[in-house]
Design a protein around this motif. Sequence first.
Motif, short mmCIF file in Angstrom:
data_model
loop_
_atom_site.label_atom_id
_atom_site.label_comp_id
_atom_site.label_asym_id
_atom_site.label_seq_id
_atom_site.Cartn_x
_atom_site.Cartn_y
_atom_site.Cartn_z
N SER A 179 12.96 7.40 25.24
CA SER A 179 11.67 7.26 26.11
C SER A 179 11.80 5.70 26.26
O SER A 179 11.58 5.12 27.48
N LEU A 180 12.56 4.95 25.52
CA LEU A 180 12.68 3.37 25.80
C LEU A 180 13.56 3.31 26.97
O LEU A 180 13.36 2.61 28.25
N ARG A 181 14.51 3.98 26.78
CA ARG A 181 15.64 3.93 27.85
C ARG A 181 15.45 4.39 29.24
O ARG A 181 16.18 4.08 30.26
N TYR A 197 12.24 8.59 20.71
CA TYR A 197 11.51 7.55 21.03
C TYR A 197 12.73 6.63 21.60
O TYR A 197 12.32 5.91 22.68
N THR A 198 13.86 6.45 21.10
CA THR A 198 15.20 5.64 21.78
C THR A 198 15.31 6.11 23.34
O THR A 198 15.27 5.09 24.02
N LEU A 250 10.79 -1.29 31.20
CA LEU A 250 11.69 -1.88 30.37
C LEU A 250 13.46 -1.92 30.86
O LEU A 250 14.21 -2.65 30.25
N GLY A 298 10.25 -0.77 19.07
CA GLY A 298 11.44 -1.19 20.01
C GLY A 298 12.90 -0.82 19.27
O GLY A 298 12.72 -0.27 18.12
N LYS A 309 8.49 -2.29 23.21
CA LYS A 309 7.20 -1.81 24.06
C LYS A 309 6.21 -1.88 22.84
O LYS A 309 6.46 -1.36 21.53
N ASP A 331 12.32 4.22 30.43
CA ASP A 331 10.98 3.38 30.77
C ASP A 331 11.39 2.51 32.01
O ASP A 331 12.24 1.79 31.75
N ALA A 363 15.05 -3.47 23.65
CA ALA A 363 13.92 -2.88 24.34
C ALA A 363 12.60 -3.04 23.51
O ALA A 363 12.73 -2.26 22.47
#
Length: 179
Positions: free
Chosen positions: A27-29, A24-25, A34, A75, A95, A31, A93
């Motif tokens: 995928s945010l970094r 998950y983390t 973001l 997030g 989302k 994106d 971040a």
Amino acid sequence: MVYDKVIEGKYVNLRSVNIEDADYTLSLRQDPELTKYLPKLDISLAQQKKWIEKQRSKPGDYYFIIQDKEGANIGVIGVYDVQGCQCETGRIAVKNGNSFQSLEAQLLTFDFAFDVLNLSKTVNYVYADNVHAIRLSQMFGAEVTNKFKDETGMIRVDHVISVERYKESRKKLARILYR
């Protein structure tokens, strides 16, 4: 470091990131939306797990998953580089969260820094193009301490938020969030 408690708000909860959150983390970094104001990160899931493992044992480094009140991840946010009476805040971040959730996550993070860790100021930096983040920092009482072109060629704006300025700003923000 790991903070053993869940930090509870009206709209969100914060809990320490664990190894199982690596996908998950990451995928945010990765994106593009973001991270358009952040340095690019091209790492594997194994590298992200290793980073989280190291972060969880690093003194003065707290990294939280932001969850909505139903327990869904929306997030991440952090308090890190705690030194003496100050820390850095950021690594945010969000989302799939709304503006109230994002605002409260930051409020809870500052409360953690000032009320739990008993720090007297936070520092952070934002790139000048990220006008939303600059405006948000100002809402929390940020004062600009430096502005310069960094090694990436982008204009970096450094901020400091004192506990006194934050407490004043918090009163106003709480009236908006918790009517």
